[in-house]
Design an enzyme around this catalytic site. Structure first.
Site, PDB file in Angstrom:
ATOM      1  N   ASN A 189       0.750  -1.162   0.071  1.00 26.45           N
ATOM      2  CA  ASN A 189      -0.002  -0.052  -0.089  1.00 26.45           C
ATOM      3  C   ASN A 189       0.941   1.360  -0.074  1.00 26.45           C
ATOM      4  O   ASN A 189       1.455   1.435   1.068  1.00 26.45           O
ATOM      5  CB  ASN A 189      -0.952  -0.019   1.057  1.00 26.45           C
ATOM      6  CG  ASN A 189      -1.703   1.238   1.322  1.00 26.45           C
ATOM      7  OD1 ASN A 189      -1.963   1.869   0.549  1.00 26.45           O
ATOM      8  ND2 ASN A 189      -2.245   1.453   2.882  1.00 26.45           N
ATOM      9  N   GLU A 194      -6.816   4.735   7.595  1.00 25.42           N
ATOM     10  CA  GLU A 194      -6.458   6.133   7.170  1.00 25.42           C
ATOM     11  C   GLU A 194      -7.801   6.838   6.483  1.00 25.42           C
ATOM     12  O   GLU A 194      -8.053   7.806   6.629  1.00 25.42           O
ATOM     13  CB  GLU A 194      -5.177   6.306   6.462  1.00 25.42           C
ATOM     14  CG  GLU A 194      -3.898   6.056   7.322  1.00 25.42           C
ATOM     15  CD  GLU A 194      -2.751   5.403   6.585  1.00 25.42           C
ATOM     16  OE1 GLU A 194      -2.661   5.699   5.130  1.00 25.42           O
ATOM     17  OE2 GLU A 194      -1.921   4.780   7.213  1.00 25.42           O
ATOM     18  N   SER A 209       3.203  -2.316  10.138  1.00 21.41           N
ATOM     19  CA  SER A 209       4.582  -2.321  10.365  1.00 21.41           C
ATOM     20  C   SER A 209       5.509  -3.703  10.212  1.00 21.41           C
ATOM     21  O   SER A 209       6.487  -4.047  10.551  1.00 21.41           O
ATOM     22  CB  SER A 209       4.990  -2.022  11.941  1.00 21.41           C
ATOM     23  OG  SER A 209       4.494  -0.610  12.125  1.00 21.41           O
ATOM     24  N   GLU A 220      -5.717  -5.223  10.361  1.00 22.63           N
ATOM     25  CA  GLU A 220      -4.504  -4.177  10.733  1.00 22.63           C
ATOM     26  C   GLU A 220      -4.963  -3.394  11.796  1.00 22.63           C
ATOM     27  O   GLU A 220      -5.664  -2.635  12.124  1.00 22.63           O
ATOM     28  CB  GLU A 220      -4.559  -3.166   9.384  1.00 22.63           C
ATOM     29  CG  GLU A 220      -4.267  -3.630   8.084  1.00 22.63           C
ATOM     30  CD  GLU A 220      -3.753  -2.746   7.160  1.00 22.63           C
ATOM     31  OE1 GLU A 220      -2.556  -3.090   6.982  1.00 22.63           O
ATOM     32  OE2 GLU A 220      -4.205  -1.646   6.739  1.00 22.63           O
ATOM     33  N   LYS A 258       0.170   4.111  -0.478  1.00 20.60           N
ATOM     34  CA  LYS A 258      -0.111   5.593   0.225  1.00 20.60           C
ATOM     35  C   LYS A 258      -0.151   6.919  -0.566  1.00 20.60           C
ATOM     36  O   LYS A 258      -0.241   6.593  -1.670  1.00 20.60           O
ATOM     37  CB  LYS A 258       0.164   5.766   1.569  1.00 20.60           C
ATOM     38  CG  LYS A 258       0.238   4.461   2.465  1.00 20.60           C
ATOM     39  CD  LYS A 258       0.310   4.640   4.092  1.00 20.60           C
ATOM     40  CE  LYS A 258       0.464   3.573   4.655  1.00 20.60           C
ATOM     41  NZ  LYS A 258       0.190   3.612   6.048  1.00 20.60           N
ATOM     42  N   HIS A 300      -9.255   1.129   4.458  1.00 17.46           N
ATOM     43  CA  HIS A 300      -8.037   1.325   5.384  1.00 17.46           C
ATOM     44  C   HIS A 300      -8.484   2.251   6.467  1.00 17.46           C
ATOM     45  O   HIS A 300      -9.317   3.190   6.446  1.00 17.46           O
ATOM     46  CB  HIS A 300      -7.140   1.980   4.437  1.00 17.46           C
ATOM     47  CG  HIS A 300      -5.676   2.057   4.849  1.00 17.46           C
ATOM     48  ND1 HIS A 300      -5.249   2.800   5.632  1.00 17.46           N
ATOM     49  CD2 HIS A 300      -4.546   0.857   4.703  1.00 17.46           C
ATOM     50  CE1 HIS A 300      -3.876   2.710   6.168  1.00 17.46           C
ATOM     51  NE2 HIS A 300      -3.598   1.369   5.667  1.00 17.46           N
TER      52      HIS A 300
HETATM   53  C1  PEP Z   1      -0.714  -0.104   5.827  1.00 16.24           C
HETATM   54  O1  PEP Z   1      -0.633   1.053   5.252  1.00 16.24           O
HETATM   55  O2  PEP Z   1      -1.528  -0.812   5.370  1.00 16.24           O
HETATM   56  C2  PEP Z   1       0.418  -0.481   6.583  1.00 16.24           C
HETATM   57  C3  PEP Z   1       0.090  -1.678   7.333  1.00 16.24           C
HETATM   58  O3  PEP Z   1       1.340   0.304   6.700  1.00 16.24           O
HETATM   59  P1  PEP Z   1       2.597   0.062   7.428  1.00 16.24           P
HETATM   60  O4  PEP Z   1       3.232  -1.036   6.941  1.00 16.24           O
HETATM   61  O5  PEP Z   1       3.720   1.233   7.141  1.00 16.24           O
HETATM   62  O6  PEP Z   1       2.663   0.118   9.031  1.00 16.24           O
END
Ligand code: PEP
Length: 255
Positions: free
Chosen positions: A13, A101, A217, A171, A15, A99
C-alpha cells in the site's frame, strides 16, 4: 483447510507516495527481484495517478496492480472520486477498501465500507478489506468484538459466491506506520477473530478458504515470523512496500 491450500497474498500500500516516474522505476526493479517467486500473489496498490505507469511497468510480470480506494456509485457528481469501472478499464485488479487512514481522516464508516466492498466486487475487482481495532479498544479488551462488527457490517449483503474475490487484512491501527508491530501471536489471534466472523456469516468451509492478511509495520525482518502463523496468509505492507529490495524480501518470506 490446510493453510498451505489458501492463497498467500503479499500486497503493498503505497499511500500518498511515489510519482508516476518513481512508480515505473520501482516496479522495473521489483519485477526482476520477484521473478519465479510463485509461492504467493504479488500486488502493489498505488495512488490513482500512478495507475497507468504502474500497469505498464508491471505488464508481463507476476505483479498485479491495485488501487487504494474506490467509490460506491457507478458514476455521477462525486468530484475527486474514482469508480470501479474506471479502475477495471485501466488494468487494475485489486482495491483496498476501508483502510484505517480512510476511516480516520476521510469520514469512512462501516456502512460506506460495505457499499464500496459491494460496488468493487460487483465490478469484478478483488477487494482487500481492512479491519482493525484502535489501541483504546484493545486496552478495553474488545478487540474481538470490534473486528467481528467491522467484518460483519462490511460483508452485509455480499453473496458467498463473491468470497473468492475477497481478502481481509487485519490491521491493528496502533501498528500502522508506527514501527510497533503486533506480535506473531497477536496477529494470529486477530486474524482468527476475523476468520470466525466470516465463519458465522458463511460457514466453516468458506472461512477456512479465505485469505486473511496481517498489516501493521510488517517488514523484511519480521515477515517470516508473522507469516509463519497458521491464520496469517499474507501481508498488507505500507512503508516497506516503497523499496523494491525490502518488498521483495517479504515476498521471499512468503515462499
Ligand atoms: C498499511 O498502510 O496498511 C500499513 C500496514 O502500513 P505500515 O506497513 O507502514 O505500517
Amino acid at each position: 483447510m490446510n493453510k498451505r491450500k489458501r492463497k498467500a497474498v503479499i500486497a503493498g500500500n503505497w499511500k500518498m507516495n511515489m510519482t508516476p516516474d518513481e512508480a515505473s522505476a520501482m516496479i522495473s526493479e521489483l519485477r526482476e527481484l520477484v521473478k519465479g517467486k510463485r509461492g504467493c500473489e504479488i500486488v502493489l496498490c498505488v495512488p490513482a495517478i500512478d495507475i497507468p505507469a504502474a500497469v505498464k511497468a508491471a505488464k508481463g510480470s507476476r505483479i498485479k496492480i491495485g488501487a487504494e480506494n474506490v467509490h460506491f456509485e457507478e458514476k455521477g457528481a462525486f468530484t475527486g472520486e474514482i469508480s470501479a469501472k474506471m479502475l477495471t478499464s485501466s488494468g487494475v485488479e485489486y482495491v483496498i477498501v476501508g483502510h484505517s487512514e480512510r476511516r480516520q481522516y476521510f469520514g469512512e464508516t462501516d456502512e460506506t465500507v460495505n457499499r464500496r466492498v459491494k460496488a468493487a466486487l460487483n465490478a469484478g475487482l478483488k477487494v482487500i478489506l481492512c479491519v482493525g481495532e484502535v489501541l483504546a479498544q484493545r486496552d478495553l479488551g474488545i478487540t474481538a468484538e470490534v473486528l467481528k462488527m467491522q467484518t460483519k457490517i462490511a460483508l452485509n449483503g455480499v453473496p458467498a459466491e463473491q468470497l473468492e474475490n475477497l481478502i481481509i487484512a487485519y490491521e491493528p491501527v496502533w501498528a500502522i506506520g508506527t514501527g510497533r508491530v503486533a506480535t506473531p501471536e497477536q496477529a494470529d489471534e486477530g486474524n482468527g477473530f476475523v476468520r470466525s466472523a466470516v465463519e458465522e456469516l458463511y460457514g466453516k468451509k468458506a472461512a477456512e478458504a479465505l485469505t486473511v492478511q496481517y498489516g501493521g509495520s510488517m517488514n523484511e525482518k519480521n515477515a517470516s515470523d508473522l507469516l509463519g502463523k497458521v491464520n496469517v496468509d499474507g501481508g498488507l505492507i505500507g512503508g516497506a512496500s516503497l523499496v523494491a529490495s525490502k518488498f521483495a524480501a517479504i515476498v521471499d518470506a512468503a515462499q
